[in-house]
Design an enzyme around this catalytic site. Structure first.
Site, PDB file in Angstrom:
ATOM      1  N   PHE A   1      -6.609  21.653  -3.741  1.00 47.65           N
ATOM      2  CA  PHE A   1      -6.482  20.021  -3.386  1.00 47.65           C
ATOM      3  C   PHE A   1      -5.222  20.265  -2.780  1.00 47.65           C
ATOM      4  O   PHE A   1      -5.837  19.178  -2.114  1.00 47.65           O
ATOM      5  CB  PHE A   1      -7.342  20.047  -4.255  1.00 47.65           C
ATOM      6  CG  PHE A   1      -6.370  19.650  -5.660  1.00 47.65           C
ATOM      7  CD1 PHE A   1      -5.342  18.375  -5.862  1.00 47.65           C
ATOM      8  CD2 PHE A   1      -5.995  20.332  -7.044  1.00 47.65           C
ATOM      9  CE1 PHE A   1      -4.506  18.482  -6.939  1.00 47.65           C
ATOM     10  CE2 PHE A   1      -5.484  20.370  -7.647  1.00 47.65           C
ATOM     11  CZ  PHE A   1      -4.633  19.185  -7.427  1.00 47.65           C
TER      12      PHE A   1
ATOM     13  N   HIS B   1      -3.311   4.535  -6.592  1.00 49.93           N
ATOM     14  CA  HIS B   1      -2.531   5.478  -6.382  1.00 49.93           C
ATOM     15  C   HIS B   1      -1.341   4.173  -7.772  1.00 49.93           C
ATOM     16  O   HIS B   1      -0.962   3.216  -6.945  1.00 49.93           O
ATOM     17  CB  HIS B   1      -2.022   5.937  -6.048  1.00 49.93           C
ATOM     18  CG  HIS B   1      -0.361   6.618  -7.143  1.00 49.93           C
ATOM     19  ND1 HIS B   1      -0.716   7.553  -6.895  1.00 49.93           N
ATOM     20  CD2 HIS B   1       0.881   6.271  -6.490  1.00 49.93           C
ATOM     21  CE1 HIS B   1       1.041   8.066  -7.634  1.00 49.93           C
ATOM     22  NE2 HIS B   1       1.461   6.881  -7.283  1.00 49.93           N
TER      23      HIS B   1
ATOM     24  N   ARG C   1     -10.873   1.321 -10.698  1.00 53.50           N
ATOM     25  CA  ARG C   1     -12.320   2.685  -9.918  1.00 53.50           C
ATOM     26  C   ARG C   1     -13.257   2.915 -11.398  1.00 53.50           C
ATOM     27  O   ARG C   1     -14.141   2.744 -10.566  1.00 53.50           O
ATOM     28  CB  ARG C   1     -11.142   3.728 -10.377  1.00 53.50           C
ATOM     29  CG  ARG C   1     -10.157   4.484 -10.046  1.00 53.50           C
ATOM     30  CD  ARG C   1      -9.081   5.046 -10.404  1.00 53.50           C
ATOM     31  NE  ARG C   1      -7.497   5.548  -9.822  1.00 53.50           N
ATOM     32  CZ  ARG C   1      -7.026   6.649 -10.275  1.00 53.50           C
ATOM     33  NH1 ARG C   1      -6.843   5.996 -11.542  1.00 53.50           N
ATOM     34  NH2 ARG C   1      -5.751   6.581  -9.421  1.00 53.50           N
TER      35      ARG C   1
END
Length: 136
Positions: A58, A117, A104
């Site tokens: 990824f 983050h 989130r």
């Protein structure tokens, strides 16, 4: 113990106009914004920031995403700031791991597009702050 952590509001959070909401949650938690900057992320900075993921499947899509639009970078300070922000952010997977009431959990839908983050340790915070705010 007072700590500093790096917080990024990723391109999806900026694009969805959630910056004010996220900053408000950080401040209401009792944390202090020491530095804040809206910036476009270079490939080089992105690669350095995510160096631990180099070689993983990824990695390329991670770099593509973080460089796809503006990011808000902040140094956040306060008692146990690293753990406090990570609790505020919620689990990395917004649907399966992040509980309602977290950033989130309330706003995220996909693991890659998970809005924010936060540094995961004192060592990471020092390294990341030095990368994003070399004069801090």
């Amino acid at each position: 113990m007072t700590e500093r952590t790096l917080v990024l509001i990723k391109p999806d959070g900026v694009q969805r106009q959630l910056v004010g909401e996220i900053i408000g949650r950080i401040e209401r938690k009792g944390l202090t914004l020491v530095a804040l900057e809206l910036r476009h992320v270079s490939q080089d900075l992105a690669a350095q920031h995510y160096a631990e993921h180099e070689g993983k499947p990824f990695f390329a899509s991670l770099l593509e995403f973080i460089t796809s639009g503006p990011v808000v970078a902040a140094i956040v300070e306060g008692p146990r700031a690293i753990a406090a922000f990570r609790q505020l952010a919620g689990g990395t997977d917004p649907v399966e791991k992040a509980i309602p009431g977290t950033i989130r959990g309330d706003f995220g839908l996909e693991t890659q597009f998970n809005l924010v983050h936060g540094s995961d340790s004192v060592e990471s915070a020092k390294r990341e702050i030095a990368l994003w705010f070399p004069d801090a």
